[in-house]
Design a protein around this motif. Sequence first.
Motif, PDB file in Angstrom:
ATOM      1  N   ASN A  27       0.843  -1.196   0.000  1.00  8.00           N
ATOM      2  CA  ASN A  27       0.000   0.000   0.000  1.00  8.00           C
ATOM      3  C   ASN A  27       0.873   1.238   0.000  1.00  8.00           C
ATOM      4  N   VAL A  28       0.547   2.172  -0.872  1.00 14.86           N
ATOM      5  CA  VAL A  28       1.318   3.413  -0.931  1.00 14.86           C
ATOM      6  C   VAL A  28       0.370   4.562  -0.662  1.00 14.86           C
ATOM      7  N   ASN A  29       0.608   5.285   0.435  1.00 17.48           N
ATOM      8  CA  ASN A  29      -0.294   6.411   0.688  1.00 17.48           C
ATOM      9  C   ASN A  29       0.275   7.717   0.163  1.00 17.48           C
ATOM     10  N   ASN A  30      -0.611   8.699   0.068  1.00 14.23           N
ATOM     11  CA  ASN A  30      -0.246   9.989  -0.523  1.00 14.23           C
ATOM     12  C   ASN A  30       0.864  10.689   0.222  1.00 14.23           C
ATOM     13  N   GLU A  31       0.791  10.582   1.545  1.00  9.11           N
ATOM     14  CA  GLU A  31       1.743  11.318   2.369  1.00  9.11           C
ATOM     15  C   GLU A  31       3.183  10.872   2.090  1.00  9.11           C
ATOM     16  N   THR A  32       3.394   9.537   2.077  1.00  8.29           N
ATOM     17  CA  THR A  32       4.760   9.044   1.842  1.00  8.29           C
ATOM     18  C   THR A  32       5.195   9.310   0.401  1.00  8.29           C
ATOM     19  N   THR A  33       4.243   9.226  -0.534  1.00 10.04           N
ATOM     20  CA  THR A  33       4.586   9.507  -1.931  1.00 10.04           C
ATOM     21  C   THR A  33       5.018  10.959  -2.091  1.00 10.04           C
ATOM     22  N   ASN A  34       4.277  11.859  -1.443  1.00  8.44           N
ATOM     23  CA  ASN A  34       4.637  13.279  -1.527  1.00  8.44           C
ATOM     24  C   ASN A  34       5.999  13.551  -0.897  1.00  8.44           C
ATOM     25  N   ALA A  35       6.255  12.879   0.216  1.00  8.70           N
ATOM     26  CA  ALA A  35       7.546  13.073   0.879  1.00  8.70           C
ATOM     27  C   ALA A  35       8.677  12.587  -0.023  1.00  8.70           C
ATOM     28  N   GLU A  36       8.444  11.465  -0.697  1.00  8.87           N
ATOM     29  CA  GLU A  36       9.456  10.923  -1.615  1.00  8.87           C
ATOM     30  C   GLU A  36       9.670  11.877  -2.797  1.00  8.87           C
ATOM     31  N   ALA A  37       8.583  12.420  -3.325  1.00  7.75           N
ATOM     32  CA  ALA A  37       8.687  13.368  -4.444  1.00  7.75           C
ATOM     33  C   ALA A  37       9.516  14.581  -4.032  1.00  7.75           C
ATOM     34  N   LYS A  38       9.275  15.045  -2.811  1.00 11.87           N
ATOM     35  CA  LYS A  38       9.993  16.219  -2.312  1.00 11.87           C
ATOM     36  C   LYS A  38      11.486  15.900  -2.170  1.00 11.87           C
ATOM     37  N   LYS A  39      11.767  14.718  -1.625  1.00  9.22           N
ATOM     38  CA  LYS A  39      13.156  14.263  -1.466  1.00  9.22           C
ATOM     39  C   LYS A  39      13.860  14.257  -2.820  1.00  9.22           C
ATOM     40  N   GLN A  40      13.168  13.723  -3.828  1.00 12.78           N
ATOM     41  CA  GLN A  40      13.771  13.642  -5.160  1.00 12.78           C
ATOM     42  C   GLN A  40      14.004  15.027  -5.751  1.00 12.78           C
ATOM     43  N   GLN A  41      13.048  15.940  -5.505  1.00 13.54           N
ATOM     44  CA  GLN A  41      13.226  17.317  -5.989  1.00 13.54           C
ATOM     45  C   GLN A  41      14.476  17.940  -5.365  1.00 13.54           C
ATOM     46  N   GLU A  42      14.633  17.717  -4.064  1.00  7.49           N
ATOM     47  CA  GLU A  42      15.810  18.258  -3.374  1.00  7.49           C
ATOM     48  C   GLU A  42      17.094  17.712  -3.986  1.00  7.49           C
ATOM     49  N   LEU A  43      17.101  16.400  -4.252  1.00 11.59           N
ATOM     50  CA  LEU A  43      18.298  15.770  -4.825  1.00 11.59           C
ATOM     51  C   LEU A  43      18.607  16.319  -6.210  1.00 11.59           C
ATOM     52  N   VAL A  44      17.560  16.553  -6.996  1.00  9.90           N
ATOM     53  CA  VAL A  44      17.758  17.096  -8.344  1.00  9.90           C
ATOM     54  C   VAL A  44      18.411  18.479  -8.256  1.00  9.90           C
ATOM     55  N   VAL A  45      17.869  19.324  -7.380  1.00  5.08           N
ATOM     56  CA  VAL A  45      18.420  20.680  -7.253  1.00  5.08           C
ATOM     57  C   VAL A  45      19.853  20.618  -6.722  1.00  5.08           C
ATOM     58  N   GLU A  46      20.088  19.768  -5.722  1.00  4.35           N
ATOM     59  CA  GLU A  46      21.443  19.658  -5.153  1.00  4.35           C
ATOM     60  C   GLU A  46      22.451  19.175  -6.185  1.00  4.35           C
ATOM     61  N   ASP A  47      22.082  18.145  -6.927  1.00 11.17           N
ATOM     62  CA  ASP A  47      22.977  17.589  -7.940  1.00 11.17           C
ATOM     63  C   ASP A  47      23.256  18.633  -9.013  1.00 11.17           C
ATOM     64  N   TYR A  48      22.196  19.329  -9.430  1.00 11.77           N
ATOM     65  CA  TYR A  48      22.352  20.354 -10.447  1.00 11.77           C
ATOM     66  C   TYR A  48      23.299  21.456  -9.963  1.00 11.77           C
ATOM     67  N   MET A  49      23.071  21.929  -8.743  1.00 11.21           N
ATOM     68  CA  MET A  49      23.874  23.032  -8.217  1.00 11.21           C
ATOM     69  C   MET A  49      25.331  22.624  -8.025  1.00 11.21           C
ATOM     70  N   SER A  50      25.557  21.384  -7.615  1.00  7.79           N
ATOM     71  CA  SER A  50      26.935  20.961  -7.416  1.00  7.79           C
ATOM     72  C   SER A  50      27.686  20.917  -8.749  1.00  7.79           C
ATOM     73  N   ASN A  51      27.038  20.431  -9.800  1.00  5.78           N
ATOM     74  CA  ASN A  51      27.656  20.450 -11.127  1.00  5.78           C
ATOM     75  C   ASN A  51      27.834  21.870 -11.645  1.00  5.78           C
ATOM     76  N   TYR A  52      26.840  22.713 -11.364  1.00  5.72           N
ATOM     77  CA  TYR A  52      26.888  24.102 -11.817  1.00  5.72           C
ATOM     78  C   TYR A  52      28.097  24.831 -11.220  1.00  5.72           C
ATOM     79  N   LYS A  53      28.331  24.597  -9.943  1.00  4.08           N
ATOM     80  CA  LYS A  53      29.459  25.256  -9.274  1.00  4.08           C
ATOM     81  C   LYS A  53      30.793  24.766  -9.837  1.00  4.08           C
TER      82      LYS A  53
END
Length: 358
Positions: A27-53
């Motif tokens: 079972n996958v509930n909305n709350e955990t899915t949203n938290a995972e989506a947010k985590k992935q967004q953070e990782l995308v921005v972090e990875d992007y910024m580290s390469n950018y620098k």
Amino acid sequence: MLLTKSPLFIVTLLLAACAAPQTRTPNVNNETTNAEAKKQQELVVEDYMSNYKKLQNVSSRIITNGSDLCGDKTAGYYGFNYWNQDGFKPAWKEVTKSKFNLDEHFKILHVVEKSPAEKAALKEGDVLVSINHWLVPIGKEADKQLAQKLAEQAKSLSPVEMAVLRDGTEHKVSITPVKSCDFQVHLAPDDTKNAYADGKNIVVYKGLMDFFKTDEEMALVVSHELAHNAMQHIDAKKKNATAGGIFGLLLDIAAATAGVNTNGDFSRLGAGMAGNAYSVEFEQEADYVGLYVMQKAGFNIDNAAGFWRRMAINNSQAITTKSSHPTTPERFVAIEETVKEIKGKLEKGAPLNPELKK
Ligand SMILES: [Zn+2]
């Protein structure tokens, strides 16, 4: 795209109904899915910024040390990048607020190594308040106004007085810009092993950043692309400059992960370059002049031919544009010869200028 209910569509649905999964998945509930989506967004921005620098740290040496070759296409260079929340699509604002503490004010994202900004002790996280007593705006269009103001004030290469907020206290910072080529270096978020120059900008794709094993390899590609611009292989006037540096990009990373096309700066720039291959002669010139730029910037040029060989083996879609980069034996021999020529000049203490045709 809208689906019309054709008979074929209904048949497909019926078939799909027969072939249902047999096992009970978690079972996958909305709350955990949203938290995972947010985590992935953070990782995308972090990875992007580290390469950018990383890209900015290497590029800054190339655009400043190569400025003699850029003719009248030069500008004052500070060595900092900034961002605010307006660079992001609405879906990303929560992450940028909670994780990176961004709001509508412009905040220093990165202070480039050994740059004028670093010498002036500007710090990552500083909030821009004023530039030569001009109050830094917020809101729509503010990024363009800020980019324009910074460019104007840097032109004379005299000290630019800035006020910033650091931990709630106002600090004065005086940055003396240095001369650089007036080309912005961007990181495109796509996974392509590619880079290109459009006369005004240099764009390196994230896929290529992942492929680089050393800073020298990154420097080699940026120098090669800078040479295309410096030698005016494309008329810069025909191309639109991307104002405000990182802003187009932020929209594009959001788009790349959300699977939406925003018509961001890179989509536009990239589309403009598609099918726009440089001639073999221009590629050879970019190799030749690029190696001089790389040496002037203080990078080791010994492995230049080796890198292009690695690209040729690994990348069927050759760098810059499809099949435009000559992967012929002549290319590698010419690069080795150029390295010898530059080393010879270094030994003699002769000026590092590319040889012009007689
Ligand atoms: Zn090229």
